[in-house]
Motif scaffolding. Sequence first.
Motif, PDB file in Angstrom:
ATOM      1  N   GLY A   1       3.800  -1.302 -36.645  1.00  0.00           N
ATOM      2  CA  GLY A   1       2.449  -0.763 -36.527  1.00  0.00           C
ATOM      3  C   GLY A   1       1.474  -1.733 -35.885  1.00  0.00           C
ATOM      4  N   ILE A   2       2.004  -2.869 -35.402  1.00  0.00           N
ATOM      5  CA  ILE A   2       1.107  -3.868 -34.810  1.00  0.00           C
ATOM      6  C   ILE A   2       0.485  -3.335 -33.512  1.00  0.00           C
ATOM      7  CG2 ILE A   2       1.068  -6.143 -33.710  1.00  0.00           C
ATOM      8  CD1 ILE A   2       3.150  -6.965 -35.885  1.00  0.00           C
ATOM      9  N   SER A   3       1.316  -2.679 -32.691  1.00  0.00           N
ATOM     10  CA  SER A   3       0.776  -2.120 -31.440  1.00  0.00           C
ATOM     11  C   SER A   3      -0.250  -1.044 -31.735  1.00  0.00           C
ATOM     12  CB  SER A   3       1.890  -1.513 -30.601  1.00  0.00           C
ATOM     13  OG  SER A   3       3.003  -2.333 -30.600  1.00  0.00           O
ATOM     14  N   SER A   4       0.041  -0.268 -32.774  1.00  0.00           N
ATOM     15  CA  SER A   4      -0.897   0.811 -33.064  1.00  0.00           C
ATOM     16  C   SER A   4      -2.198   0.244 -33.632  1.00  0.00           C
ATOM     17  CB  SER A   4      -0.237   1.851 -33.968  1.00  0.00           C
ATOM     18  OG  SER A   4      -0.772   1.860 -35.230  1.00  0.00           O
ATOM     19  N   GLY A   5      -2.098  -0.921 -34.304  1.00  0.00           N
ATOM     20  CA  GLY A   5      -3.314  -1.619 -34.731  1.00  0.00           C
ATOM     21  C   GLY A   5      -4.134  -2.055 -33.534  1.00  0.00           C
ATOM     22  N   ALA A   6      -3.436  -2.570 -32.499  1.00  0.00           N
ATOM     23  CA  ALA A   6      -4.128  -2.992 -31.284  1.00  0.00           C
ATOM     24  C   ALA A   6      -4.801  -1.791 -30.620  1.00  0.00           C
ATOM     25  CB  ALA A   6      -3.132  -3.644 -30.321  1.00  0.00           C
ATOM     26  N   SER A   7      -4.076  -0.673 -30.561  1.00  0.00           N
ATOM     27  CA  SER A   7      -4.663   0.539 -29.965  1.00  0.00           C
ATOM     28  C   SER A   7      -5.930   0.947 -30.694  1.00  0.00           C
ATOM     29  CB  SER A   7      -3.671   1.716 -30.030  1.00  0.00           C
ATOM     30  OG  SER A   7      -2.500   1.383 -29.374  1.00  0.00           O
ATOM     31  N   LEU A   8      -5.841   0.890 -32.020  1.00  0.00           N
ATOM     32  CA  LEU A   8      -6.997   1.287 -32.819  1.00  0.00           C
ATOM     33  C   LEU A   8      -8.184   0.375 -32.522  1.00  0.00           C
ATOM     34  CD1 LEU A   8      -8.041   3.199 -34.946  1.00  0.00           C
ATOM     35  CD2 LEU A   8      -7.197   1.648 -36.709  1.00  0.00           C
TER      36      LEU A   8
ATOM     37  N   LEU B   1      -5.004  -7.758 -37.727  1.00  0.00           N
ATOM     38  CA  LEU B   1      -5.297  -7.177 -39.046  1.00  0.00           C
ATOM     39  C   LEU B   1      -4.064  -6.483 -39.596  1.00  0.00           C
ATOM     40  CD1 LEU B   1      -8.941  -5.771 -38.816  1.00  0.00           C
ATOM     41  CD2 LEU B   1      -8.081  -7.709 -40.152  1.00  0.00           C
ATOM     42  N   VAL B   2      -3.375  -5.721 -38.733  1.00  0.00           N
ATOM     43  CA  VAL B   2      -2.158  -5.054 -39.200  1.00  0.00           C
ATOM     44  C   VAL B   2      -1.098  -6.081 -39.576  1.00  0.00           C
ATOM     45  CG1 VAL B   2      -0.248  -3.545 -38.526  1.00  0.00           C
ATOM     46  CG2 VAL B   2      -2.585  -2.925 -37.915  1.00  0.00           C
ATOM     47  N   LEU B   3      -0.949  -7.135 -38.751  1.00  0.00           N
ATOM     48  CA  LEU B   3       0.044  -8.167 -39.055  1.00  0.00           C
ATOM     49  C   LEU B   3      -0.234  -8.802 -40.422  1.00  0.00           C
ATOM     50  CD1 LEU B   3       2.437  -9.936 -38.303  1.00  0.00           C
ATOM     51  CD2 LEU B   3       0.894 -11.425 -37.035  1.00  0.00           C
ATOM     52  N   LEU B   4      -1.524  -9.123 -40.680  1.00  0.00           N
ATOM     53  CA  LEU B   4      -1.876  -9.709 -41.981  1.00  0.00           C
ATOM     54  C   LEU B   4      -1.532  -8.752 -43.117  1.00  0.00           C
ATOM     55  CD1 LEU B   4      -5.292 -11.488 -41.303  1.00  0.00           C
ATOM     56  CD2 LEU B   4      -3.066 -12.522 -41.798  1.00  0.00           C
ATOM     57  N   LEU B   5      -1.842  -7.486 -42.897  1.00  0.00           N
ATOM     58  CA  LEU B   5      -1.555  -6.472 -43.912  1.00  0.00           C
ATOM     59  C   LEU B   5      -0.047  -6.433 -44.201  1.00  0.00           C
ATOM     60  CD1 LEU B   5      -2.724  -4.095 -45.580  1.00  0.00           C
ATOM     61  CD2 LEU B   5      -2.217  -2.620 -43.651  1.00  0.00           C
ATOM     62  N   ILE B   6       0.748  -6.415 -43.120  1.00  0.00           N
ATOM     63  CA  ILE B   6       2.208  -6.359 -43.269  1.00  0.00           C
ATOM     64  C   ILE B   6       2.727  -7.593 -44.001  1.00  0.00           C
ATOM     65  CG2 ILE B   6       4.355  -6.564 -41.933  1.00  0.00           C
ATOM     66  CD1 ILE B   6       3.528  -3.806 -41.728  1.00  0.00           C
ATOM     67  N   LEU B   7       2.226  -8.764 -43.617  1.00  0.00           N
ATOM     68  CA  LEU B   7       2.692  -9.989 -44.252  1.00  0.00           C
ATOM     69  C   LEU B   7       2.316 -10.014 -45.730  1.00  0.00           C
ATOM     70  CD1 LEU B   7       1.867 -12.601 -41.460  1.00  0.00           C
ATOM     71  CD2 LEU B   7       4.118 -11.787 -42.143  1.00  0.00           C
ATOM     72  N   ALA B   8       1.119  -9.501 -46.042  1.00  0.00           N
ATOM     73  CA  ALA B   8       0.691  -9.466 -47.441  1.00  0.00           C
ATOM     74  C   ALA B   8       1.566  -8.493 -48.230  1.00  0.00           C
ATOM     75  CB  ALA B   8      -0.779  -9.069 -47.522  1.00  0.00           C
TER      76      ALA B   8
ATOM     77  N   MET C   1       4.497   4.029 -41.326  1.00  0.00           N
ATOM     78  CA  MET C   1       3.344   4.766 -41.869  1.00  0.00           C
ATOM     79  C   MET C   1       2.028   4.222 -41.291  1.00  0.00           C
ATOM     80  SD  MET C   1       4.544   7.130 -43.578  1.00  0.00           S
ATOM     81  CE  MET C   1       6.162   7.176 -42.866  1.00  0.00           C
ATOM     82  N   ILE C   2       1.959   2.883 -41.184  1.00  0.00           N
ATOM     83  CA  ILE C   2       0.747   2.287 -40.598  1.00  0.00           C
ATOM     84  C   ILE C   2       0.576   2.776 -39.166  1.00  0.00           C
ATOM     85  CG2 ILE C   2      -0.283   0.111 -39.814  1.00  0.00           C
ATOM     86  CD1 ILE C   2       0.847  -1.214 -42.293  1.00  0.00           C
ATOM     87  N   SER C   3       1.695   2.889 -38.435  1.00  0.00           N
ATOM     88  CA  SER C   3       1.628   3.414 -37.072  1.00  0.00           C
ATOM     89  C   SER C   3       1.020   4.811 -37.056  1.00  0.00           C
ATOM     90  CB  SER C   3       3.017   3.479 -36.446  1.00  0.00           C
ATOM     91  OG  SER C   3       3.546   2.206 -36.289  1.00  0.00           O
ATOM     92  N   TYR C   4       1.468   5.636 -38.008  1.00  0.00           N
ATOM     93  CA  TYR C   4       0.949   7.007 -38.072  1.00  0.00           C
ATOM     94  C   TYR C   4      -0.553   7.010 -38.344  1.00  0.00           C
ATOM     95  CZ  TYR C   4       5.370   9.531 -37.855  1.00  0.00           C
ATOM     96  OH  TYR C   4       6.542  10.087 -37.421  1.00  0.00           O
ATOM     97  N   ILE C   5      -0.951   6.166 -39.314  1.00  0.00           N
ATOM     98  CA  ILE C   5      -2.371   6.115 -39.651  1.00  0.00           C
ATOM     99  C   ILE C   5      -3.180   5.681 -38.436  1.00  0.00           C
ATOM    100  CG2 ILE C   5      -4.109   4.939 -41.076  1.00  0.00           C
ATOM    101  CD1 ILE C   5      -1.885   4.700 -43.243  1.00  0.00           C
ATOM    102  N   GLY C   6      -2.680   4.602 -37.768  1.00  0.00           N
ATOM    103  CA  GLY C   6      -3.366   4.119 -36.569  1.00  0.00           C
ATOM    104  C   GLY C   6      -3.463   5.215 -35.515  1.00  0.00           C
TER     105      GLY C   6
ATOM    106  N   GLY D   1       5.789 -10.827 -35.340  1.00  0.00           N
ATOM    107  CA  GLY D   1       4.515 -10.111 -35.354  1.00  0.00           C
ATOM    108  C   GLY D   1       3.488 -10.801 -34.470  1.00  0.00           C
ATOM    109  N   PHE D   2       3.474 -12.125 -34.510  1.00  0.00           N
ATOM    110  CA  PHE D   2       2.530 -12.879 -33.700  1.00  0.00           C
ATOM    111  C   PHE D   2       2.777 -12.645 -32.215  1.00  0.00           C
ATOM    112  CE2 PHE D   2       0.619 -16.562 -31.709  1.00  0.00           C
ATOM    113  CZ  PHE D   2      -0.544 -16.742 -32.445  1.00  0.00           C
ATOM    114  N   LEU D   3       4.063 -12.725 -31.815  1.00  0.00           N
ATOM    115  CA  LEU D   3       4.408 -12.485 -30.407  1.00  0.00           C
ATOM    116  C   LEU D   3       3.952 -11.097 -29.975  1.00  0.00           C
ATOM    117  CD1 LEU D   3       8.046 -13.931 -30.330  1.00  0.00           C
ATOM    118  CD2 LEU D   3       6.127 -14.761 -28.969  1.00  0.00           C
ATOM    119  N   THR D   4       4.252 -10.099 -30.800  1.00  0.00           N
ATOM    120  CA  THR D   4       3.886  -8.725 -30.475  1.00  0.00           C
ATOM    121  C   THR D   4       2.379  -8.579 -30.352  1.00  0.00           C
ATOM    122  OG1 THR D   4       5.736  -8.068 -31.859  1.00  0.00           O
ATOM    123  CG2 THR D   4       4.263  -6.318 -31.139  1.00  0.00           C
ATOM    124  N   ALA D   5       1.670  -9.170 -31.315  1.00  0.00           N
ATOM    125  CA  ALA D   5       0.214  -9.036 -31.330  1.00  0.00           C
ATOM    126  C   ALA D   5      -0.389  -9.648 -30.068  1.00  0.00           C
ATOM    127  CB  ALA D   5      -0.357  -9.695 -32.586  1.00  0.00           C
TER     128      ALA D   5
END
Lengths: 338, 353
Positions: free
Chosen positions: B101-108, B146-153, B170-175, B260-264
């Motif tokens: 969901g990291i990409s979808s976080g970026a899109s959002l 933000l999504v990466l932090l959420l996932i790591l937490a 699911m995060i992707s869907y929400i995003g 996640g960092f690379l993707t972000a």
Amino acid sequence: MNSLIDIKALEIGYRLSKSKTVSLLPPVNLQLKRAAITGLIGVNGSGKSTLLRTLAGVLIPLSGEMLFDNFNASHLKLKDRARLISVVLTETIDDPYLKVIDVVAMGRYPYTGFLGKLDKADFEICYHAMESTGIMQLSQRRLNQLSDGEKQKVMIAKALAQDTPLILLDEPAAYLDYPSKIELMLLLKKLTIEQHKTILISSHDLEMLLRTVDDLWLIGRDLPAIQGIPEQLVIDGLISQYFGTDAIFQESGHLSNLGESDSSEGFYVAGDGFRAHWVRHALIRTGRLISYKLSSKNQIIIEGSNFEYRMNGDVVFKTSIFEELLIKLSENEKLFNT
Amino acid sequence: MMDKQRKHWIKPGSFIILSLVLAGLFLLNLISGSVYIPINEVFSILFGDSGTFKAANEIIVGDFRLNQAITAMLSGAGLAVAGLLMQTLFRNPLADPSILGISSGASLGVAVMLMVLGSVSGNVAVISGVWGSVGLIVAASVGAFLVLLLILAVSNRIGNIVSLLIIGIMISYIGGALVGLIKYYGQKDDVHAFVIWGMGSFSNVSNSILPFFGFSLIIPLLLSFLFVKPLNLLLLGEKYASGLGLKVKTNQWLVLLIAGFLTAVVTAFAGPVAFIGLAVPHFARNLFKTSGHSILLPAVVLIGAILALFCNWIARLPGFDGNLPINAVTSLIGAPMVIWIIIRRKDIYRSNS
């Protein structure tokens, strides 16, 4: 010391929160015999896997201790534990490119440095492990080209490469066919004798364990864990008690009654042991009795591949075919009953 | 014996060939485009041999093509490594960098920025100019991290890594849903700007931000090589890995952080580039016939960079009038590649029955 591991008042289960725990078994007190196979058996959900995983150090015991050669092992570092205990699990690995040698070599990882580079001595140990398990010729094969039985041998070779005194096997035979199961057990037995490995194996397959293990651990819900040699546990009726049913030994129950049958109706079977065993097997299966008295009225004499039936000393018929033997016996019995 | 000897030089041989292909494609990206620039001129520009080239060409190569090629290379390598890490971590050949969901976080993040700023200023002027592209990068970074932090937490609170996969989806869907809502209420031009961003581009990174971009990708790329041993152990599954002395949770968390960092970073600077992360690890495994990470990691770095450069070159072929959306090109090339590999893989599975 005859035991490798001494388990003292070990409580196993799960920790829900800091103060709340769920204990699966009454405190466990058991000794794991050195250089022997010990079977672990119990009904589903009794905590076999939990006990094994606690011993393996994946789960932390709620209380109590595990003395490994008199040394408390319950709080060992993971890496040190990996040099004492190796595990073989039910699940097999399905990777399209991993080769047998790659997986066996993973057994050396607890001994390698940061990059996991193996030296010549490491590979020698791996080759030796593959030789001991009879998979040397498979070393360059990919894992997904192997049968389930071969895959488990690879995992045992990995455990040998790990060079630990103790090997834990959690239901390793669950997906194996019968011949592979037997082969696996024979291999384990060989390892206890030739390499003095201590082996603890859990299984659903009571019969397989009874036939092969040196010692048996029996656990059950709300019952204290006990151990003993398999035959003792059977005779004392403990296995039936822990499984909550008498049905298990119904068939072999007949077998254990054989010696006591001194009825003159019983069959005396004589001849080569292997065939004699299966003739008795067939007789019991068809509801007849066995007698060990030479004076018995019914006698089956095995000569070569021929079965000869004698009644009161007279030869009634001869056959080399099992089915015919049973049919003719029935005909003969009908004749005398009417 | 023959077979063994042959195998010994296949690996270094392949790496040399891949490196040559990479160098060739890099040059090709500098030479070709809407304007053809001869190779000797490119060399002169690159090595500062003044006077032998046109000033306009120096600008084209120095300010556009060079940083675009470097961006493509680094993005390709970053996504490919992230994909490999995810596939090993989740033991799933379908895992790819976008799966958490990291990409979808970026899109959002980008959608929020475009629509909010758009509705504040009443115009889409924000998108144009240097500040526009920096703004997009900042917005995408905020969303992705933000999504990466959420996932790591969250990953610390759940027992099973597969659950994490489901949470990521699911995060992707929400995003996606939030982006949909924003688009629904957004203005036409803003939506168009968002769609353009979503198609990805390696030309967002100007010379001034290239060092920062490079630094934030090269560090995690180098760090990933420290995890060769844990990654190999994870091939056997969590239980076997911990039986061999690996601190599974810690290592999973760190690998997740790197991937996640690379993707972000890539998504923030180049938009959501599809398929490189999914396809390249498959291609590398198939080429080197191994799952071992000491080979796979350098292999995916090279192949990822090659594939990204190749797609970038196709996207800028003269006939296509400027830039094709990079996302479309990577998908059109990446998807058939995955299909081809899977069909070929069937042979492997067949041979055992």
